[in-house]
Design a protein around this motif. Sequence first.
Motif, PDB file in Angstrom:
ATOM      1  N   GLY A  70       3.013   7.428  -3.714  1.00 56.27           N
ATOM      2  CA  GLY A  70       1.997   7.546  -2.848  1.00 56.27           C
ATOM      3  C   GLY A  70       1.916   6.673  -1.714  1.00 56.27           C
ATOM      4  O   GLY A  70       2.913   6.245  -1.496  1.00 56.27           O
ATOM      5  N   LYS A  71       0.751   6.782  -1.103  1.00 54.61           N
ATOM      6  CA  LYS A  71       0.815   6.050   0.056  1.00 54.61           C
ATOM      7  C   LYS A  71       0.825   4.438   0.023  1.00 54.61           C
ATOM      8  O   LYS A  71       0.887   3.875   1.094  1.00 54.61           O
ATOM      9  N   ILE A  72       0.446   4.035  -1.175  1.00 53.71           N
ATOM     10  CA  ILE A  72       0.640   2.596  -1.080  1.00 53.71           C
ATOM     11  C   ILE A  72       1.371   2.364  -2.323  1.00 53.71           C
ATOM     12  O   ILE A  72       1.308   2.483  -3.654  1.00 53.71           O
ATOM     13  N   PHE A  73       2.475   1.398  -1.976  1.00 52.80           N
ATOM     14  CA  PHE A  73       3.621   0.941  -3.263  1.00 52.80           C
ATOM     15  C   PHE A  73       4.112  -0.399  -2.781  1.00 52.80           C
ATOM     16  O   PHE A  73       3.758  -0.762  -1.757  1.00 52.80           O
ATOM     17  N   LYS A  74       4.312  -0.980  -3.886  1.00 52.43           N
ATOM     18  CA  LYS A  74       5.044  -2.129  -3.864  1.00 52.43           C
ATOM     19  C   LYS A  74       6.775  -1.879  -3.960  1.00 52.43           C
ATOM     20  O   LYS A  74       7.323  -0.990  -4.040  1.00 52.43           O
ATOM     21  N   SER A  75       7.248  -2.995  -3.254  1.00 54.28           N
ATOM     22  CA  SER A  75       8.430  -3.158  -3.022  1.00 54.28           C
ATOM     23  C   SER A  75       8.912  -4.669  -2.723  1.00 54.28           C
ATOM     24  O   SER A  75       8.191  -5.518  -3.097  1.00 54.28           O
ATOM     25  N   ASN A  76      10.424  -4.981  -2.354  1.00 55.77           N
ATOM     26  CA  ASN A  76      10.615  -6.270  -2.183  1.00 55.77           C
ATOM     27  C   ASN A  76      11.626  -6.125  -0.851  1.00 55.77           C
ATOM     28  O   ASN A  76      12.558  -5.549  -0.702  1.00 55.77           O
ATOM     29  N   LEU A  77      10.752  -6.654   0.210  1.00 47.77           N
ATOM     30  CA  LEU A  77      11.165  -6.524   1.508  1.00 47.77           C
ATOM     31  C   LEU A  77      11.448  -7.764   2.223  1.00 47.77           C
ATOM     32  O   LEU A  77      10.527  -8.716   2.197  1.00 47.77           O
ATOM     33  N   PHE A  78      12.376  -8.088   3.006  1.00 50.64           N
ATOM     34  CA  PHE A  78      12.564  -9.246   3.870  1.00 50.64           C
ATOM     35  C   PHE A  78      12.543 -10.539   3.128  1.00 50.64           C
ATOM     36  O   PHE A  78      12.215 -11.433   3.353  1.00 50.64           O
ATOM     37  N   GLY A  79      13.168 -10.029   1.870  1.00 52.32           N
ATOM     38  CA  GLY A  79      12.927 -11.414   0.789  1.00 52.32           C
ATOM     39  C   GLY A  79      11.886 -11.766   0.081  1.00 52.32           C
ATOM     40  O   GLY A  79      11.737 -12.785  -0.447  1.00 52.32           O
ATOM     41  N   GLU A  80      10.877 -10.989   0.109  1.00 46.54           N
ATOM     42  CA  GLU A  80       9.661 -11.258  -0.330  1.00 46.54           C
ATOM     43  C   GLU A  80       8.961 -10.023  -1.230  1.00 46.54           C
ATOM     44  O   GLU A  80       9.116  -8.889  -0.567  1.00 46.54           O
ATOM     45  N   PRO A  81       8.260 -10.201  -2.333  1.00 41.43           N
ATOM     46  CA  PRO A  81       7.360  -9.048  -2.879  1.00 41.43           C
ATOM     47  C   PRO A  81       6.543  -8.616  -1.793  1.00 41.43           C
ATOM     48  O   PRO A  81       5.847  -9.329  -1.340  1.00 41.43           O
ATOM     49  N   THR A  82       6.300  -7.223  -1.805  1.00 39.39           N
ATOM     50  CA  THR A  82       5.541  -6.591  -0.766  1.00 39.39           C
ATOM     51  C   THR A  82       4.811  -5.506  -1.212  1.00 39.39           C
ATOM     52  O   THR A  82       5.361  -4.559  -2.012  1.00 39.39           O
ATOM     53  N   ILE A  83       3.503  -5.273  -0.521  1.00 39.25           N
ATOM     54  CA  ILE A  83       2.791  -4.088  -0.763  1.00 39.25           C
ATOM     55  C   ILE A  83       2.839  -3.298   0.594  1.00 39.25           C
ATOM     56  O   ILE A  83       2.438  -3.891   1.708  1.00 39.25           O
ATOM     57  N   VAL A  84       3.414  -2.101   0.560  1.00 40.19           N
ATOM     58  CA  VAL A  84       3.573  -1.083   1.708  1.00 40.19           C
ATOM     59  C   VAL A  84       2.635  -0.268   1.751  1.00 40.19           C
ATOM     60  O   VAL A  84       2.158   0.510   0.851  1.00 40.19           O
ATOM     61  N   SER A  85       1.990  -0.156   2.915  1.00 36.61           N
ATOM     62  CA  SER A  85       0.774   0.700   3.220  1.00 36.61           C
ATOM     63  C   SER A  85       1.051   1.700   4.169  1.00 36.61           C
ATOM     64  O   SER A  85       1.204   1.412   5.202  1.00 36.61           O
ATOM     65  N   ALA A  86       0.850   3.003   3.573  1.00 35.18           N
ATOM     66  CA  ALA A  86       1.152   4.225   4.779  1.00 35.18           C
ATOM     67  C   ALA A  86      -0.275   4.967   4.723  1.00 35.18           C
ATOM     68  O   ALA A  86      -0.498   6.048   5.136  1.00 35.18           O
ATOM     69  N   ASP A  87      -1.370   4.176   4.156  1.00 31.07           N
ATOM     70  CA  ASP A  87      -2.638   4.502   4.082  1.00 31.07           C
ATOM     71  C   ASP A  87      -3.723   3.970   5.031  1.00 31.07           C
ATOM     72  O   ASP A  87      -3.986   3.083   5.495  1.00 31.07           O
ATOM     73  N   ALA A  88      -4.084   4.838   5.804  1.00 30.27           N
ATOM     74  CA  ALA A  88      -4.723   4.705   7.321  1.00 30.27           C
ATOM     75  C   ALA A  88      -5.885   3.652   6.871  1.00 30.27           C
ATOM     76  O   ALA A  88      -6.393   2.785   7.568  1.00 30.27           O
ATOM     77  N   GLY A  89      -6.725   3.924   5.818  1.00 30.56           N
ATOM     78  CA  GLY A  89      -7.811   3.071   5.263  1.00 30.56           C
ATOM     79  C   GLY A  89      -7.435   1.700   5.025  1.00 30.56           C
ATOM     80  O   GLY A  89      -8.017   0.951   5.417  1.00 30.56           O
ATOM     81  N   LEU A  90      -6.481   1.690   4.215  1.00 29.79           N
ATOM     82  CA  LEU A  90      -5.933   0.341   3.849  1.00 29.79           C
ATOM     83  C   LEU A  90      -5.258  -0.360   5.270  1.00 29.79           C
ATOM     84  O   LEU A  90      -5.572  -1.752   5.431  1.00 29.79           O
TER      85      LEU A  90
END
Length: 491
Positions: A70-90
């Motif tokens: 979906g448009k909001i997902f978790k990952s590990n980016l740049f050495g940190e736990p990350t929430i990635v948002s492709a959601d325009a509202g968020l």
Amino acid sequence: MSDLEFFLFLVPPILAVLIILNLFKRKHKFQNLPPGDMGWPFLGETIGYLRPYSVTTIGDFMQDHISRYGKIFKSNLFGEPTIVSADAGLNRYILQNEGRLFECNYPRSIGGILGKWSMLVQVGQMHRDMRMISLNFLSNARLRNQLLSEVEKHTVLVLGSWKQDSVVCAQDEAKKFTFNFMAEHIMSLQPGNPETEKLKKEYITFMKGVVSAPLNFPGTAYRKALQSRSTILGFIERKMEERRNEMNGNENDLLGWVLKNSNLSKEQILDLLLSLLFAGHETSSVAIALSIFFLESCPAAVQQLTEEHLEISRAKKQSGETELNWDDYKKMEFTQCVINETLRLGNVVRFLHRKAVKDVRYKGYDIPCGWKVLPVISAAHLDPSLFDRPHDFDPWRWQNAEESPSGKGGSTGTSSTTKSSNNFMPFGGGPRLCAGSELAKLEMAIFIHYLVLNFHWKLAAPDQAFAYPYVDFPNALPITIQHRSSTKLHD
């Protein structure tokens, strides 16, 4: 066993129990984390996220993760736990709650090369103070009365050097234009002067390091950039001393204005000027190169632009005027549509770095305090549910539907009010909205004005823009140019 020994015996198991309970409590508290994959230890999914891709797409990484999670997902980016948002509202929610729920959080390597006082990495009151300085210097009155004529002068200087049937690298020419303008705007440096050319050479080395891997070893681009940073700051510092020794300081450039109207320290001024030179030069030049690239394959847009600017030019001749003024700029209505579409499709700034400073819940998902948050602006701009045919270059989407050759209008099938759509955020939003946004659009409009009035152009060799994630043309966008017979650049 004494009471003290008994107490010391109990302390370790008690602490262990408390830690386990705390971890369990937090795990329970954040049981609604977005779905996703944390990837490899430490590296996470950073390598896949940063893999180059065409700017008119969101890339395989984002496409794959959105389809899976979906448009909001978790990952590990740049050495940190990350929430990635492709959601325009968020994305809007994150930017509008800057300083309350989220704050700017760029990787340390960015601060290391731009400086700890760079406006890009500052938060809180210091960022507000620096931003206010920029906004005061880039006021509407200054744009009208001084900066427009300076932009025009530097546009004519660069385009006036283009020879008939020659091949020019449009990206390099755009960089030359924006660097010369910013160098004069910030420190009154004149184009072509030895000191300006020397600074430009150091700045090119500096820029290569900003967008490179932060490996501080001899011979790396990052190490060379740090060395160029020292050279550039030394140059600016000498200019500062010269100004302080002048009886009547020059307030027509940013350096003079800051020295007289702010209480910033020397180190703060140095980092501020360096970061503004970086922001004002790099992003605007890439946007201009993108407009040249997109227009080359859209002759209908070039034709409409030419008609718009010929009308402005004819009116200038009838009035006996030569230089453009603010009224002329406001007549460039279709040009603004081209600018909007270039920024939407090209996405000079692909994503932003933020961090949650409080526990946040959005659409049923938990965003834990301390987690990195990446609002991906390009994903919203290329979202087919928000923009009709999002991968097409269609400036008419910013006009009424009936004016579009395709018969379709704005991003949501609406009228020209699409311009103010909440889904369009090329300059960010909230308290950190780009201070130079109006200047950037002015630069693009004036450059386009003289480009379409004086030249035909076509690609001299295949090239396209890639996101690394910074946007760049691998071959510097070579174009073959021909002069239009009916017009010429004025001196």
